[in-house]
Design a protein around this motif. Structure first.
Motif, PDB file in Angstrom:
ATOM      1  N   SER A 120       0.834  -1.192   0.000  1.00 26.43           N
ATOM      2  CA  SER A 120       0.000   0.000   0.000  1.00 26.43           C
ATOM      3  C   SER A 120       0.877   1.253   0.000  1.00 26.43           C
ATOM      4  CB  SER A 120      -0.905  -0.030   1.223  1.00 26.43           C
ATOM      5  OG  SER A 120      -1.476   1.213   1.449  1.00 26.43           O
ATOM      6  N   PHE A 121       1.950   1.228   0.789  1.00 29.22           N
ATOM      7  CA  PHE A 121       2.868   2.357   0.859  1.00 29.22           C
ATOM      8  C   PHE A 121       3.543   2.586  -0.482  1.00 29.22           C
ATOM      9  CE2 PHE A 121       7.060   4.186   1.838  1.00 29.22           C
ATOM     10  CZ  PHE A 121       6.655   5.367   2.429  1.00 29.22           C
ATOM     11  N   ARG A 122       3.997   1.485  -1.121  1.00 30.78           N
ATOM     12  CA  ARG A 122       4.651   1.612  -2.432  1.00 30.78           C
ATOM     13  C   ARG A 122       3.681   2.160  -3.466  1.00 30.78           C
ATOM     14  NH1 ARG A 122       7.182  -3.425  -1.002  1.00 30.78           N
ATOM     15  NH2 ARG A 122       5.603  -4.535  -2.177  1.00 30.78           N
ATOM     16  N   LEU A 123       2.413   1.716  -3.442  1.00 28.48           N
ATOM     17  CA  LEU A 123       1.420   2.232  -4.381  1.00 28.48           C
ATOM     18  C   LEU A 123       1.168   3.714  -4.121  1.00 28.48           C
ATOM     19  CD1 LEU A 123      -1.143  -0.710  -4.483  1.00 28.48           C
ATOM     20  CD2 LEU A 123       0.445  -0.012  -6.277  1.00 28.48           C
ATOM     21  N   SER A 124       1.123   4.078  -2.853  1.00 28.93           N
ATOM     22  CA  SER A 124       0.921   5.473  -2.479  1.00 28.93           C
ATOM     23  C   SER A 124       2.087   6.327  -2.965  1.00 28.93           C
ATOM     24  CB  SER A 124       0.778   5.573  -0.963  1.00 28.93           C
ATOM     25  OG  SER A 124       0.756   6.924  -0.559  1.00 28.93           O
ATOM     26  N   GLU A 125       3.314   5.809  -2.787  1.00 29.31           N
ATOM     27  CA  GLU A 125       4.491   6.534  -3.267  1.00 29.31           C
ATOM     28  C   GLU A 125       4.464   6.681  -4.786  1.00 29.31           C
ATOM     29  OE1 GLU A 125       7.953   4.463  -1.817  1.00 29.31           O
ATOM     30  OE2 GLU A 125       8.280   6.011  -0.313  1.00 29.31           O
ATOM     31  N   ALA A 126       4.054   5.621  -5.480  1.00 34.61           N
ATOM     32  CA  ALA A 126       3.985   5.664  -6.943  1.00 34.61           C
ATOM     33  C   ALA A 126       2.950   6.694  -7.382  1.00 34.61           C
ATOM     34  CB  ALA A 126       3.643   4.289  -7.502  1.00 34.61           C
ATOM     35  N   ALA A 127       1.806   6.744  -6.693  1.00 30.25           N
ATOM     36  CA  ALA A 127       0.774   7.721  -7.036  1.00 30.25           C
ATOM     37  C   ALA A 127       1.287   9.136  -6.778  1.00 30.25           C
ATOM     38  CB  ALA A 127      -0.493   7.452  -6.227  1.00 30.25           C
ATOM     39  N   ASP A 128       1.977   9.331  -5.669  1.00 28.73           N
ATOM     40  CA  ASP A 128       2.535  10.654  -5.366  1.00 28.73           C
ATOM     41  C   ASP A 128       3.561  11.069  -6.423  1.00 28.73           C
ATOM     42  OD1 ASP A 128       0.975  10.745  -3.105  1.00 28.73           O
ATOM     43  OD2 ASP A 128       2.627  10.303  -1.709  1.00 28.73           O
ATOM     44  N   ALA A 129       4.404  10.120  -6.840  1.00 26.91           N
ATOM     45  CA  ALA A 129       5.419  10.421  -7.867  1.00 26.91           C
ATOM     46  C   ALA A 129       4.751  10.774  -9.190  1.00 26.91           C
ATOM     47  CB  ALA A 129       6.355   9.235  -8.034  1.00 26.91           C
ATOM     48  N   ALA A 130       3.696  10.044  -9.545  1.00 22.79           N
ATOM     49  CA  ALA A 130       2.988  10.331 -10.791  1.00 22.79           C
ATOM     50  C   ALA A 130       2.338  11.709 -10.731  1.00 22.79           C
ATOM     51  CB  ALA A 130       1.933   9.258 -11.048  1.00 22.79           C
ATOM     52  N   GLU A 131       1.767  12.064  -9.569  1.00 23.38           N
ATOM     53  CA  GLU A 131       1.141  13.368  -9.407  1.00 23.38           C
ATOM     54  C   GLU A 131       2.174  14.484  -9.505  1.00 23.38           C
ATOM     55  OE1 GLU A 131      -1.544  15.841  -6.158  1.00 23.38           O
ATOM     56  OE2 GLU A 131      -1.172  13.713  -5.858  1.00 23.38           O
ATOM     57  N   GLU A 132       3.333  14.292  -8.878  1.00 25.36           N
ATOM     58  CA  GLU A 132       4.399  15.288  -8.950  1.00 25.36           C
ATOM     59  C   GLU A 132       4.874  15.464 -10.393  1.00 25.36           C
ATOM     60  OE1 GLU A 132       7.656  14.628  -6.246  1.00 25.36           O
ATOM     61  OE2 GLU A 132       6.276  14.249  -4.581  1.00 25.36           O
ATOM     62  N   SER A 133       5.000  14.363 -11.115  1.00 23.00           N
ATOM     63  CA  SER A 133       5.434  14.423 -12.508  1.00 23.00           C
ATOM     64  C   SER A 133       4.414  15.177 -13.348  1.00 23.00           C
ATOM     65  CB  SER A 133       5.642  13.009 -13.048  1.00 23.00           C
ATOM     66  OG  SER A 133       5.952  13.035 -14.412  1.00 23.00           O
ATOM     67  N   ALA A 134       3.136  14.873 -13.132  1.00 21.42           N
ATOM     68  CA  ALA A 134       2.082  15.556 -13.886  1.00 21.42           C
ATOM     69  C   ALA A 134       2.073  17.049 -13.559  1.00 21.42           C
ATOM     70  CB  ALA A 134       0.723  14.940 -13.577  1.00 21.42           C
ATOM     71  N   ASN A 135       2.253  17.390 -12.276  1.00 25.10           N
ATOM     72  CA  ASN A 135       2.292  18.805 -11.892  1.00 25.10           C
ATOM     73  C   ASN A 135       3.483  19.512 -12.520  1.00 25.10           C
ATOM     74  OD1 ASN A 135      -0.007  18.560 -10.348  1.00 25.10           O
ATOM     75  ND2 ASN A 135       1.083  18.284  -8.414  1.00 25.10           N
ATOM     76  N   ALA A 136       4.633  18.863 -12.570  1.00 22.64           N
ATOM     77  CA  ALA A 136       5.818  19.461 -13.178  1.00 22.64           C
ATOM     78  C   ALA A 136       5.601  19.691 -14.667  1.00 22.64           C
ATOM     79  CB  ALA A 136       7.029  18.565 -12.947  1.00 22.64           C
ATOM     80  N   LYS A 137       4.983  18.700 -15.338  1.00 21.75           N
ATOM     81  CA  LYS A 137       4.703  18.860 -16.771  1.00 21.75           C
ATOM     82  C   LYS A 137       3.703  19.987 -17.006  1.00 21.75           C
ATOM     83  CE  LYS A 137       5.686  14.101 -18.099  1.00 21.75           C
ATOM     84  NZ  LYS A 137       5.105  12.831 -18.566  1.00 21.75           N
ATOM     85  N   ALA A 138       2.695  20.067 -16.148  1.00 27.99           N
ATOM     86  CA  ALA A 138       1.692  21.131 -16.296  1.00 27.99           C
ATOM     87  C   ALA A 138       2.331  22.492 -16.072  1.00 27.99           C
ATOM     88  CB  ALA A 138       0.546  20.905 -15.313  1.00 27.99           C
ATOM     89  N   ALA A 139       3.219  22.588 -15.084  1.00 26.63           N
ATOM     90  CA  ALA A 139       3.887  23.863 -14.812  1.00 26.63           C
ATOM     91  C   ALA A 139       4.786  24.243 -15.983  1.00 26.63           C
ATOM     92  CB  ALA A 139       4.698  23.765 -13.521  1.00 26.63           C
ATOM     93  N   ALA A 140       5.475  23.260 -16.559  1.00 18.95           N
ATOM     94  CA  ALA A 140       6.340  23.541 -17.725  1.00 18.95           C
ATOM     95  C   ALA A 140       5.501  23.987 -18.903  1.00 18.95           C
ATOM     96  CB  ALA A 140       7.153  22.297 -18.061  1.00 18.95           C
ATOM     97  N   ALA A 141       4.368  23.338 -19.106  1.00 17.61           N
ATOM     98  CA  ALA A 141       3.479  23.724 -20.216  1.00 17.61           C
ATOM     99  C   ALA A 141       2.937  25.126 -19.987  1.00 17.61           C
ATOM    100  CB  ALA A 141       2.338  22.704 -20.347  1.00 17.61           C
ATOM    101  N   ALA A 142       2.598  25.460 -18.745  1.00 14.95           N
ATOM    102  CA  ALA A 142       2.093  26.794 -18.444  1.00 14.95           C
ATOM    103  C   ALA A 142       3.165  27.841 -18.685  1.00 14.95           C
ATOM    104  CB  ALA A 142       1.596  26.850 -16.997  1.00 14.95           C
ATOM    105  N   ARG A 143       4.402  27.537 -18.309  1.00 17.95           N
ATOM    106  CA  ARG A 143       5.495  28.500 -18.551  1.00 17.95           C
ATOM    107  C   ARG A 143       5.686  28.710 -20.059  1.00 17.95           C
ATOM    108  NH1 ARG A 143       7.754  25.703 -14.233  1.00 17.95           N
ATOM    109  NH2 ARG A 143       9.000  24.399 -15.606  1.00 17.95           N
ATOM    110  N   THR A 144       5.621  27.593 -20.791  1.00 20.93           N
ATOM    111  CA  THR A 144       5.801  27.686 -22.228  1.00 20.93           C
ATOM    112  C   THR A 144       4.677  28.505 -22.858  1.00 20.93           C
ATOM    113  OG1 THR A 144       6.876  25.526 -22.246  1.00 20.93           O
ATOM    114  CG2 THR A 144       6.046  26.323 -24.356  1.00 20.93           C
ATOM    115  N   ALA A 145       3.444  28.302 -22.381  1.00 18.31           N
ATOM    116  CA  ALA A 145       2.281  28.992 -22.931  1.00 18.31           C
ATOM    117  C   ALA A 145       2.317  30.484 -22.603  1.00 18.31           C
ATOM    118  CB  ALA A 145       0.987  28.383 -22.396  1.00 18.31           C
TER     119      ALA A 145
END
Length: 148
Positions: A120-145
């Motif tokens: 459960s902890f590993r799945l939670s960590e994986a979900a957190d990592a995926a969310e952080e990655s998505a947020n970083a991509k969204a922030a990069a896209a916003a900067r580019t836009a």
């Protein structure tokens, strides 16, 4: 103030176990067996000649089992006490102190719960990592836009 105490079986067992594990002890045992084997032709490989090595090794093996078991029991108890103290002093759950006295079924249940929490902890960590990655991509896209 140093206290003195009479040597116990545990002291004897520990010193024999230490001595038995040394390279010199192994070498001496090997030399003894080679000497026995070399005397084979001298004694015409008699039953008595064979009985000497069989009896000697049987006696030594029989006694060493008890000495080594005593040493392992003490070592295991010491390690358990150290682990219990680490659990008690840390943020770990104190409920784990003394679990070595549980039945096999209780230990299996406890082990399963621990494994499930780890998964459960590993799945939670994986979900957190995926969310952080998505947020970083969204922030990069916003900067580019916005051109910043």
């Amino acid at each position: 103030m140093a206290t003195t105490r009479a040597p116990t079986f545990s002291d004897f067992a520990a010193s024999v176990a230490r001595a038995a594990g040394r390279p010199g002890t192994f070498a001496a045992s090997l030399l003894l067996i080679v000497a026995w084997a070399v005397t084979g032709p001298l004694f015409h490989y008699s039953d008595t000649w064979q009985l000497i090595i069989n009896t000697g090794t049987t006696i030594v093996t029989f006694l060493m089992v008890f000495l080594i078991q005593n040493t392992q029991n003490r070592d295991g108890a010491a390690i358990q006490a150290k682990l219990d103290e680490l659990i008690r002093a840390s943020a770990a759950q104190n409920a784990y102190i003394g679990i070595e006295h549980l039945t096999e079924e209780e230990l299996d249940t406890l082990r399963s719960r621990c494994e499930e929490r780890a998964r459960s902890f590993r799945l939670s960590e994986a979900a957190d990592a995926a969310e952080e990655s998505a947020n970083a991509k969204a922030a990069a896209a916003a900067r580019t836009a916005t051109g910043s």
